[in-house]
Design an enzyme around this catalytic site. Structure first.
Site, PDB file in Angstrom:
ATOM      1  N   THR A 529      -0.131  67.602   9.932  1.00  0.00           N
ATOM      2  CA  THR A 529       0.208  66.865   8.720  1.00  0.00           C
ATOM      3  C   THR A 529      -0.298  67.658   7.511  1.00  0.00           C
ATOM      4  OG1 THR A 529      -1.848  65.583   8.577  1.00  0.00           O
ATOM      5  CG2 THR A 529      -0.090  64.692   9.973  1.00  0.00           C
ATOM      6  N   CYS A 530       0.154  67.288   6.337  1.00  0.00           N
ATOM      7  CA  CYS A 530      -0.266  67.997   5.132  1.00  0.00           C
ATOM      8  C   CYS A 530      -1.472  67.323   4.483  1.00  0.00           C
ATOM      9  CB  CYS A 530       0.882  68.078   4.126  1.00  0.00           C
ATOM     10  SG  CYS A 530       1.398  66.480   3.462  1.00  0.00           S
ATOM     11  N   ASP A 531      -2.133  66.429   5.217  1.00  0.00           N
ATOM     12  CA  ASP A 531      -3.291  65.713   4.693  1.00  0.00           C
ATOM     13  C   ASP A 531      -4.565  66.356   5.214  1.00  0.00           C
ATOM     14  OD1 ASP A 531      -5.361  63.649   4.275  1.00  0.00           O
ATOM     15  OD2 ASP A 531      -3.659  62.394   3.703  1.00  0.00           O
ATOM     16  N   SER A 532      -5.513  66.602   4.324  1.00  0.00           N
ATOM     17  CA  SER A 532      -6.763  67.253   4.725  1.00  0.00           C
ATOM     18  C   SER A 532      -7.594  66.381   5.664  1.00  0.00           C
ATOM     19  CB  SER A 532      -7.596  67.610   3.491  1.00  0.00           C
ATOM     20  OG  SER A 532      -7.905  66.454   2.735  1.00  0.00           O
ATOM     21  N   ASN A 578       3.486  61.583   6.983  1.00  0.00           N
ATOM     22  CA  ASN A 578       4.388  62.743   7.020  1.00  0.00           C
ATOM     23  C   ASN A 578       5.599  62.504   7.920  1.00  0.00           C
ATOM     24  OD1 ASN A 578       2.044  65.496   6.579  1.00  0.00           O
ATOM     25  ND2 ASN A 578       3.406  64.549   5.113  1.00  0.00           N
TER      26      ASN A 578
END
Length: 666
Positions: A529-532, A578
């Protein structure tokens, strides 16, 4: 085909026992999981995983004795790949689910016999723990073997349960807040003979039940939930005790008795229920709560209610970290001790009050299904500070470099066990000075890159030194975590392991193969995913938790890791961050010849399906994309073949999985 370079050599004297100890497999596996002579993780439905120290011939997966029949996870994943079923995959082991229910039933039967308890035990499966239809149907099938039941806590769950339970013997407990329609469905189900009991959560529900029962001329069996004073110290402690959102205060319970008495329906009150929290780690908490609940039950019986059932609620935990402690991710009791505590304290209270022993109900969903599911990811790649190639010699132009970089070269070359603390401090200072000079325009990008490589090289040398010390200095405690490799898993933490992200729930994690090799890397796991926040940075350890997981270097062959004990809550709590959807799910069992049988393949969500969840219509998107492509061809931005390729990619993307294809050539 992806290509990885192996940077380290493997130890030749690494043993299976060392892998078992490192990943704590015997501790959390409870005999359900083991390692075979190939270095592969295995699943043992009979809870009889042999110790890794046995000779290879005794644990061979290909010639397994019936008493230790096992499923080789690596071989299973390879079989599924050959069928174009790719990771991430959720594996559900039907036999393990059956064995877990049998273990719980056996523990309570033993406790009933040893304590001369004069009634029965019935576990009910709370559908909220995992509402997937295949799981619920399997649980219901196994429940019938033990006269167990099922629990519905919402209107959708009730609708599902009413259609799945086709007999009049299976107990159905209805918890949660209820409206008129919910209660009328329960009353009508009771009228056609279903063994169904609504549990009153607030007084207004009792009035609705009475009104609906009179309307349909039914005398229902009624339960009531009480708020206990006893609380549990856990992550879910607010779900029990006086501040819980469900149940009646004692004063309200007394009001309920009088309401039923005035309506000539006190005989309908037959069940008392309470819930002190999920994942109860300490047996002492269970003893106190059960004792208090049993005392309330006895008083209700004396008041004239026709009490028959005592529901001790959920809370039967799972030892996720294998520590057998009161930690949040563990429990300090066995299934037998859990059963003994409940049976003994209820019997003691009832005998003292001269009240008949009730049928005991527990809502042991987590304990039932957690062990039966294993989530397998493939590793897409890795990165890390230790991957930086370090200078092998001092460069000839050393004097031309900015001073901090010169000093870092000297520090890297001269650091040793006598000066490592001083030189580490010097390295920190010179790294910061190099960055400052770069920001002021006095250092080049190449010099900044050199400073970065040298600093992390110095940190690696310091870590090697301090790990040999009997007591690591506090300032270096986070050094290993800072230098850890990053392993990219083909999956979404938010979708498949929401408790790991939301409440820092610990799950056992280990490679499913190469366990006959020493894991020379230390890594953290991050998802795609693009989440940290899509990462796992805490892992189980013999002393609590650790910041890194021991993993192997990557080669050109696939590398798989698995997360265990994920059968409870993870699937149903997952979200679409996402727009990553459900993974493939495969139901696996052993046939009569101990051969692996793939019983059911539940395909994961396609891109089109998850887009529909968020109100995108795939057909409309497809038409729009076709118009865009045709316009681009007309404007000579694309050739006809390029337009065809783009359209094919789009069509296949909509029909395909939301995850990456590990066999892709791209």
């Amino acid at each position: 085909m992806r290509t990885f370079t192996q940077h380290t050599t493997q130890s030749t004297d690494w043993s299976l026992q060392q892998s078992a100890d490192l990943y704590r497999i015997p501790a959390w596996g409870k005999g359900y999981f083991g390692i075979n002579d190939l270095g592969h993780l295995t699943v043992h439905p009979k809870q009889d995983a042999p110790p890794p120290s046995l000779p290879p011939s005794s644990i061979s997966p290909s010639v397994a004795a019936p008493s230790s029949a096992a499923i080789d996870l690596k071989e299973l994943i390879d079989q599924l790949r050959s069928r174009d079923i790719h990771t991430p995959i959720l594996l559900r082991f039907t036999d393990l689910l059956r064995e877990r229910l049998a273990e719980i039933a056996s523990a309570f039967q033993t406790a009933i016999t040893e304590n001369d308890y004069q009634s029965n035990y019935c576990a009910v499966y709370p559908v909220k723990v995992n509402q997937q239809r295949h799981v619920v149907e399997e649980v219901l099938g196994f429940c019938k073997q033990h006269n167990f039941g099922i629990e519905a806590g919402s209107k959708p769950e009730l609708l599902a349960v009413l259609a799945l339970v086709t007999d009049n013997d299976t107990p159905i407990i209805c918890n949660g807040f209820k409206d008129d329609a919910f209660i009328e469905a329960v009353i009508l189900a009771s009228k056609i003979g279903r063994n169904i009991i609504p549990v009153v959560e607030k007084l207004s529900e009792l009035r609705l039940i009475i009104r609906c029962a009179k309307k349909h001329n039914v005398r229902p069996r009624i339960g009531v939930r009480v708020k206990l004073a006893t609380t549990a110290a856990s992550k879910w402690e607010d779900s029990g005790g006086m501040r819980s959102k469900f149940g009646l205060f004692i004063s309200e319970l007394l009001d309920a008795i009088e309401i039923l008495r005035s309506e000539n329906m006190l005989d309908c009150l037959q069940l008392l229920h309470s819930h002190i929290g999920s994942q109860l780690s300490d047996s002492a908490q269970i003893k106190r709560a059960v004792n208090e609940l049993a005392r309330v039950y006895c008083e209700l019986h004396k008041s004239g209610a026709s009490m028959q059932l005592l529901d001790v609620g959920g809370g039967f935990g799972v030892d996720y970290d294998g520590s057998q402690s009161t930690a949040h991710s563990s429990i300090n009791y066995t299934p037998q001790e859990y059963a003994n505590n409940i049976i003994f304290h209820i019997k003691e209270a009832c005998d003292a009050a001269q009240v008949p022993h009730p049928t005991i109900i527990s809502e042991s969903g987590r304990a039932m299904v957690a062990y039966s599911s294993v989530l397998v990811f493939d590793i897409l790649g890795w990165s890390g500070f230790k991957r930086f190639p370090l200078p092998e010699a001092t460069p000839k132009n050393l004097e031309d470099l900015i001073k901090p970089v010169q000093t870092l070269y000297e520090t890297f070359a001269e650091i040793n066990t006598d000066n490592y603390i001083e030189y580490y401090h010097d390295a920190q200072m010179n790294r910061d000075e190099a960055l400052s000079l770069f920001n002021l325009g006095y250092g080049s990008l190449q010099e900044r890159g050199l400073a970065e490589k040298l600093f992390f090289g110095i940190c690696s040398k310091v870590l090697t030194i301090v790990k040999t010390l009997p007591d690591m200095p506090e300032e270096f405690a986070n050094l290993e975590a800072m230098l850890a490799d990053t392993y990219f898993i083909n999956g979404s933490v938010f979708q498949s392991l929401p408790d790991s992200w939301a409440i820092e729930q610990m799950f056992p994690i280990a490679p499913i193969h190469r366990l006959d090799q020493e894991p020379t890397c230390r890594g953290k796991l991050v998802d795609i995913t693009c989440d940290s926040d899509g990462r796992i940075e805490k892992f189980i350890d013999a002393t609590g938790t650790k910041d890194v997981l021991e993993l192997h270097t990557l080669t050109d062959d696939p590398y798989y890791i698995a997360v265990f004990l994920v059968g409870a809550y993870q699937e149903i709590l997952g979200d679409l961050h996402n727009l990553f959807g459900d993974t493939n799910a495969v139901h696996v069992s052993l046939d009569d010849n101990n051969q692996v049988s793939i019983d059911e393949v539940v395909e994961g969500d396609t891109v089109s399906e998850v887009l529909r969840y968020v109100q995108y219509e795939p057909e409309e998107l497809r038409r729009n994309m076709r118009r865009i492509i045709e316009q681009s061809i007309k404007n000579k931005k694309l050739t006809v073949n390029e337009g065809k390729a783009l359209r094919l990619f789009y069509e296949q993307g909509l029909a395909g999985t939301t995850y990456l294809n590990p066999d892709s050539n791209t």
